[in-house]
Structure formats: structure tokens, C-alpha cells
Design an enzyme around this catalytic site. Structure first.
Site, PDB file in Angstrom:
ATOM      1  CE  LYS A  88      -1.964  -0.522   4.032  1.00 30.26           C
ATOM      2  NZ  LYS A  88      -1.435  -1.762   4.577  1.00 30.26           N
ATOM      3  NE  ARG A  99       7.097  -0.563  10.264  1.00 32.41           N
ATOM      4  CZ  ARG A  99       5.947  -0.475   9.590  1.00 32.41           C
ATOM      5  NH1 ARG A  99       5.928   0.080   8.403  1.00 32.41           N
ATOM      6  NH2 ARG A  99       4.832  -0.937  10.102  1.00 32.41           N
ATOM      7  NE  ARG A 113      -3.712  -1.052  10.074  1.00 32.69           N
ATOM      8  CZ  ARG A 113      -2.588  -0.502   9.591  1.00 32.69           C
ATOM      9  NH1 ARG A 113      -2.537   0.776   9.332  1.00 32.69           N
ATOM     10  NH2 ARG A 113      -1.544  -1.259   9.373  1.00 32.69           N
ATOM     11  NE  ARG A 172       2.203  -4.673  11.418  1.00 29.34           N
ATOM     12  CZ  ARG A 172       3.111  -4.216  10.543  1.00 29.34           C
ATOM     13  NH1 ARG A 172       4.290  -4.781  10.468  1.00 29.34           N
ATOM     14  NH2 ARG A 172       2.820  -3.225   9.756  1.00 29.34           N
ATOM     15  NE  ARG A 191       7.306  -3.828   5.653  1.00 27.07           N
ATOM     16  CZ  ARG A 191       6.092  -3.286   5.767  1.00 27.07           C
ATOM     17  NH1 ARG A 191       5.371  -3.035   4.699  1.00 27.07           N
ATOM     18  NH2 ARG A 191       5.627  -2.987   6.951  1.00 27.07           N
TER      19      ARG A 191
HETATM   20  P1  AMP Z   1       1.435   0.587   9.214  1.00 25.38           P
HETATM   21  O1  AMP Z   1       2.728   1.266   8.927  1.00 25.38           O
HETATM   22  O2  AMP Z   1       0.283   1.184   8.422  1.00 25.38           O
HETATM   23  O3  AMP Z   1       1.488  -0.906   9.063  1.00 25.38           O
HETATM   24  O4  AMP Z   1       1.088   0.894  10.749  1.00 25.38           O
HETATM   25  C1  AMP Z   1       1.938   0.494  11.788  1.00 25.38           C
HETATM   26  C2  AMP Z   1       1.171   0.371  13.096  1.00 25.38           C
HETATM   27  O5  AMP Z   1       0.592   1.631  13.433  1.00 25.38           O
HETATM   28  C3  AMP Z   1      -0.015  -0.599  13.058  1.00 25.38           C
HETATM   29  O6  AMP Z   1       0.381  -1.936  13.294  1.00 25.38           O
HETATM   30  C4  AMP Z   1      -0.885  -0.052  14.177  1.00 25.38           C
HETATM   31  O7  AMP Z   1      -0.368  -0.399  15.460  1.00 25.38           O
HETATM   32  C5  AMP Z   1      -0.704   1.445  14.017  1.00 25.38           C
HETATM   33  N1  AMP Z   1      -1.725   2.004  13.089  1.00 25.38           N
HETATM   34  C6  AMP Z   1      -1.507   2.564  11.867  1.00 25.38           C
HETATM   35  N2  AMP Z   1      -2.652   2.954  11.295  1.00 25.38           N
HETATM   36  C7  AMP Z   1      -3.644   2.619  12.178  1.00 25.38           C
HETATM   37  C8  AMP Z   1      -5.054   2.738  12.163  1.00 25.38           C
HETATM   38  N3  AMP Z   1      -5.715   3.284  11.131  1.00 25.38           N
HETATM   39  N4  AMP Z   1      -5.736   2.284  13.256  1.00 25.38           N
HETATM   40  C9  AMP Z   1      -5.091   1.747  14.312  1.00 25.38           C
HETATM   41  N5  AMP Z   1      -3.771   1.583  14.379  1.00 25.38           N
HETATM   42  C10 AMP Z   1      -3.030   2.018  13.322  1.00 25.38           C
END
Ligand code: AMP
Length: 214
Positions: free
Chosen positions: A13, A156, A88, A167, A123
Site C-alpha cells: 500500500k 521496523r 482500518r 498484525r 523490509r
Molecule cells: P502501518 O505502517 O500502516 O502498518 O502501521 C503500523 C502500526 O501503526 C499498526 O500496526 C498499528 O499499530 C498502528 N496504526 C496505523 N494505522 C492505524 C489505524 N488506522 N488504526 C489503528 N492503528 C493504526
């Protein structure tokens, strides 16, 4: 043009959003990037979010909705944007509607779990500017430091295999229902994620063009 990029963590994404963002001259708003930045700066939001992100859980809806509301009020978001990683959950999608925001298109990038698990191990991310790379699919020029700012690349914490599994579970339980939510609104286009970034980009751009016309 207001778009949402939906998909499992690691589906691509963020990478596709960055490319589409440049093409359409609209900002990408990534809640993951904003949250990581807040954690790094040890802000109140960051301190509240850290335990959730470290364990692969979602940050509570009210916290994330607050972040997005604030970001969408900025001048650069007034002519359109791409939301990467938000919404999400169904309550987050409803909050977007309650803000009076009518999305034009939702691009769902689909990649099977096994491929995601294999991909996530490669990654890499820049701690300083948030740019993302992949050892195999999207390496930085020297494979070690960030092309944009020169900082050393790191893994990360939430890309650890055990956290990735968590996740993915969270994705299937809480985020996947959004596919039907947006399908029912006639806004969903689906892209099958490919091995090569440029192949996924081609399919993504085609799906967007088709989605805009219909
Ligand atoms: P991402 O980089 O989008 O995978 O986000 C990393 C982490 O940030 C996720 O595993 C969640 O803990 C938190 N996070 C990001 N976006 C959201 C969201 N829309 N709702 C809740 N937690 C989020």
C-alpha cells in the site's frame, strides 16, 4: 481526488500510494508514518501508541481518528489525498463519513498471507524520514542507507515475524470487513499484488483509471 489504499500490512500500500501520490499531485497521509513519528518524538500520542504498535495491535480508534482529523484540516489536503493505513476498522470508516468526507475510490491490494510473511522479512525503513525499502524488490542505492536522507536503514520492530503474524490476524479480523463495506458503496477496485513493484503499479493505475470512469 480522495482515495483509500486498503490491504494487509506488507501488501505494498505504502509503496503504491507514494507513486500514485506523485502522479496525481496529492499528498499521501499514512497513519503508520504519523504514529511512528509521534513515537520517535515521544509526544503524548506517541507514548500512548507505542505498546500497541510494538505488539502488532491497532492503536485505539479515538486516537487514530483524532490524528486523521487534524491532518486532513491542513491546507495541502484540501484538493485531495490518499489515505494509507486508514481506515482500518469499520468505526474508523464511519468516522470518516461523519467528518463529511466522501471518498472517490478505495483501492484494495490483495496479497496472500504466505507471501506477506516472506516479504516482510526483507523490509527496511529509514528511521529519520520514514522512507521504505525492500532488500529484494525496492533496494536503496547502496542497500544500507536511505536514498533521500542518507540515514542508516533499519528493520521496523513490528516487522518481526511473530509481530507480523499478529498484525495479519488483526487485519483479517478488523480491517478485512472494510472490503465489503466499500464494495456495498460501489467504491472498491481490487488489485492483485504482483512480485514486482512496477507490475503492481501498472495494475493499480489501470484500476484507478477504470474506477474513476465508472
Ligand atoms: P502501518 O505502517 O500502516 O502498518 O502501521 C503500523 C502500526 O501503526 C499498526 O500496526 C498499528 O499499530 C498502528 N496504526 C496505523 N494505522 C492505524 C489505524 N488506522 N488504526 C489503528 N492503528 C493504526
Amino acid at each position: 481526488m480522495k482515495m483509500i489504499f486498503l490491504g494487509a500490512p506488507g501488501a505494498g500500500k505504502g509503496t503504491q500510494a507514494e507513486i500514485v501520490s506523485e502522479k496525481y499531485k496529492i499528498p499521501t497521509i499514512s497513519t503508520g508514518v504519523i504514529i511512528r513519528e509521534a513515537i520517535k518524538n515521544e509526544t503524548e500520542t506517541g507514548l500512548a501508541a507505542k505498546a500497541y504498535t510494538d505488539s502488532g495491535k491497532l492503536v485505539p480508534d479515538d486516537v487514530v481518528i483524532g490524528i486523521v482529523k487534524e491532518r486532513l484540516s491542513q491546507p495541502d489536503a484540501q484538493n485531495g489525498f490518499i489515505l494509507d493505513g486508514f481506515p482500518r476498522t469499520v468505526p474508523q470508516a464511519k468516522a470518516l463519513e461523519d467528518m463529511g468526507i466522501n471518498m472517490d475510490l478505495v483501492v484494495d491490494i490483495e496479497v496472500p498471507d504466505e507471501k506477506i510473511i516472506a516479504r516482510m522479512s526483507g523490509r527496511r525503513a529509514c528511521k529519520k524520514c520514514g522512507a521504505t525499502y525492500h532488500l529484494e524488490y525496492k533496494p536503496s542505492r547502496d542497500g544500507k542507507t536511505c536514498d533521500s536522507c542518507g540515514e542508516e536503514l533499519t528493520v521496523r520492530r513490528d516487522d518481526d515475524p511473530e509481530v507480523v503474524k499478529q498484525r495479519l490476524e488483526v487485519y483479517h479480523e478488523q480491517t478485512e470487513p472494510l472490503i465489503d463495506f466499500y464494495k456495498a458503496l460501489g467504491k472498491l477496485v481490487t488489485v492483485i499484488g504482483q512480485e514486482k513493484v512496477e507490475d503492481t503499479t501498472r495494475l493499480t493505475l489501470e484500476a484507478i483509471e477504470k474506477g474513476i470512469k465508472s
